[in-house]
Each structure stands twice: as C-alpha cells, then as structure tokens.
Design a protein around this motif. Structure first.
Motif, PDB file in Angstrom:
ATOM      1  N   UNK A  89       0.818  -1.214   0.000  1.00 52.59           N
ATOM      2  CA  UNK A  89       0.000   0.000   0.000  1.00 52.59           C
ATOM      3  C   UNK A  89       0.852   1.265   0.000  1.00 52.59           C
ATOM      4  N   UNK A  90       1.993   1.198   0.675  1.00 50.53           N
ATOM      5  CA  UNK A  90       2.829   2.396   0.816  1.00 50.53           C
ATOM      6  C   UNK A  90       3.716   2.634  -0.407  1.00 50.53           C
ATOM      7  N   UNK A  91       4.351   1.585  -0.900  1.00 50.26           N
ATOM      8  CA  UNK A  91       5.312   1.730  -1.992  1.00 50.26           C
ATOM      9  C   UNK A  91       4.709   1.463  -3.364  1.00 50.26           C
ATOM     10  N   UNK A  92       3.589   0.746  -3.404  1.00 53.27           N
ATOM     11  CA  UNK A  92       2.919   0.523  -4.681  1.00 53.27           C
ATOM     12  C   UNK A  92       2.997  -0.895  -5.186  1.00 53.27           C
ATOM     13  N   UNK A  93       2.024  -1.243  -6.041  1.00 52.22           N
ATOM     14  CA  UNK A  93       1.932  -2.603  -6.580  1.00 52.22           C
ATOM     15  C   UNK A  93       3.135  -2.947  -7.446  1.00 52.22           C
ATOM     16  N   UNK A  94       3.448  -2.043  -8.388  1.00 54.26           N
ATOM     17  CA  UNK A  94       4.511  -2.346  -9.340  1.00 54.26           C
ATOM     18  C   UNK A  94       5.851  -2.548  -8.650  1.00 54.26           C
ATOM     19  N   UNK A  95       6.205  -1.609  -7.803  1.00 53.98           N
ATOM     20  CA  UNK A  95       7.512  -1.673  -7.143  1.00 53.98           C
ATOM     21  C   UNK A  95       7.647  -2.939  -6.309  1.00 53.98           C
ATOM     22  N   UNK A  96       6.624  -3.279  -5.557  1.00 52.44           N
ATOM     23  CA  UNK A  96       6.701  -4.447  -4.684  1.00 52.44           C
ATOM     24  C   UNK A  96       6.642  -5.755  -5.457  1.00 52.44           C
ATOM     25  N   UNK A  97       5.916  -5.774  -6.571  1.00 51.66           N
ATOM     26  CA  UNK A  97       5.854  -7.029  -7.317  1.00 51.66           C
ATOM     27  C   UNK A  97       7.191  -7.316  -7.994  1.00 51.66           C
ATOM     28  N   UNK A  98       7.922  -6.285  -8.390  1.00 51.25           N
ATOM     29  CA  UNK A  98       9.273  -6.492  -8.911  1.00 51.25           C
ATOM     30  C   UNK A  98      10.161  -7.114  -7.832  1.00 51.25           C
ATOM     31  N   UNK A  99      10.061  -6.583  -6.616  1.00 54.98           N
ATOM     32  CA  UNK A  99      10.836  -7.130  -5.502  1.00 54.98           C
ATOM     33  C   UNK A  99      10.433  -8.578  -5.239  1.00 54.98           C
TER      34      UNK A  99
END
Length: 218
Positions: A89-99
């Motif tokens: 929720x804080x960093x975003x879907x795209x950024x976290x799914x890459x991680x």
C-alpha cells in the motif's frame, strides 16, 4: 482519473474507472504465474529431496521433509504478511511485485545449493535459507489486491472465477514444464535456473502492464 469504465466478456466483467483491458489481462496472467510457482515449485522440491545426486532421501523421508519445509514456508509467509501488505500500500503494486519476483527467482536459483559446493551439503540450514528467500518473494506476490483494485463490486465473483481458471492453468503448466525438463535428464541445477528465469521474465513482463499512477502508487 478517467471516468470511463470498460466491460469485458460480453459485459460479464466490469472494470473500475481508468482500468484498461491491458491492466485486466495482466491481472489474469498474474494468476497463471501464481499457479505455476505454487504447484510447480512443490514438485521441484520433492524431486530435489529424492534425487540421487542431491539429498537422496527415501520416499517416506522425502514426503516428511517436504511437508516440514512447506510448513516452514507457510510460517514465514504468516510472519511477514502484514509487513508486506503495508509496504504494498505504501510503496505501490509495481515496485513491490518487482521485488517479489526478484526474491522468488533468487530463492529458486538457490534450491539446488547442495550442488554448488561441498560446503552446502546439509539440508539445514542451507536449503531452508533458499526456501526462506523464496517464501518472502511469493508472500509479496500472493498479497497483491488486484481484484479489489480493478473490478467493480458486482463483477468480483465472476472475475474471481476467471482467476481460478487462470490459477489452475498455471498449476498444469508448472507441473508439465518441470516434469518435462526432469524427464530429459537435465541437471536439477539448470532446471531451477530455467524455472526461476521463466517466473522472473513472465512476472516482470506482465508487471509492466499493471495500472500505474497516484491511485496505485508507481
């Protein structure tokens, strides 16, 4: 954000405002990828535990050990679920799914750690470390709230049904590909690299089609 709402599948699926057909297709493919690693990786782990060039466990021991490792994986996901949900929720879907996909691919690449060096022959702690990395990656991926983001309330049941079909397709693909590679007598080390590469490539590719912008936190 645009007020335009798209309808798909002859009007059965109604998307939230600003969600494109590409965004929806990426969400469906997300479920294919999830099915691929959820089912395929458990099969791959069972093979690694019983293969004569790796841990060479007897069938009964391999089943028990596989169950213990899977339980360890579930515990890790439970422990980190709230943290990763907050970060999504804080960093975003795209950024976290890459991680998530990066960690998943690294974990799978480390599954055959037994074959990398004589210093990593023991199942514990070395294989458990690989599974810990994998569990963290898949925990992030599994927590993505795409149905809530993309689908109007009155279509969520139908959308979930389509996602279930996509998930089952991923189950079938994962089992078929991994069994096919193993039956060709390819070293498990290379199978893990291939599978990890497939998952990373597919995950990163569909992630590019996910909804961006202030509402979804790039």
């Amino acid at each position: 954000m645009s007020d335009t709402k798209k309808q798909l599948c002859c009007g059965a699926i109604q998307l939230n405002s600003g969600i494109s057909t590409g965004n929806y297709c990426a969400m469906v493919f997300h479920n294919v990828c999830v099915g691929f690693f959820l089912n395929g990786i458990e099969l791959l782990q069972q093979i690694i535990l019983s293969d004569s060039d790796y841990y060479n466990l007897a069938p009964e021991s391999a089943i028990e050990t596989n169950a213990n490792i899977t339980l360890f994986d579930l515990i890790v996901r439970l422990l980190f679920a709230i943290l990763y949900g907050t970060l999504i929720d804080k960093l975003g879907r795209k950024r976290m799914i890459f991680i998530g996909y990066a960690l998943t691919a690294v974990g799978i690449g480390l599954f055959p750690i037994h074959g990398y060096s004589k210093n990593f022959q023991n199942l514990f702690p070395w294989y458990y470390i690989a599974r810990f990395i994998y569990a963290n990656g898949t925990s992030i991926i599994l927590l993505m709230p795409f149905v809530a983001d993309y689908i109007e309330d009155k279509s969520k049941g139908k959308a979930t049904g389509i996602n279930a079909v996509a998930l089952a397709s991923g189950f079938l693909l994962g089992t078929t590909i991994i069994k096919g590679l193993y039956n060709r007598d390819i070293d498990l080390k290379y199978i893990c690299w291939i599978v990890g590469g497939i998952i990373a490539f597919c995950g990163i590719s569909y992630s590019a089609l996910l909804k961006g912008g202030s509402e979804y936190y790039k």
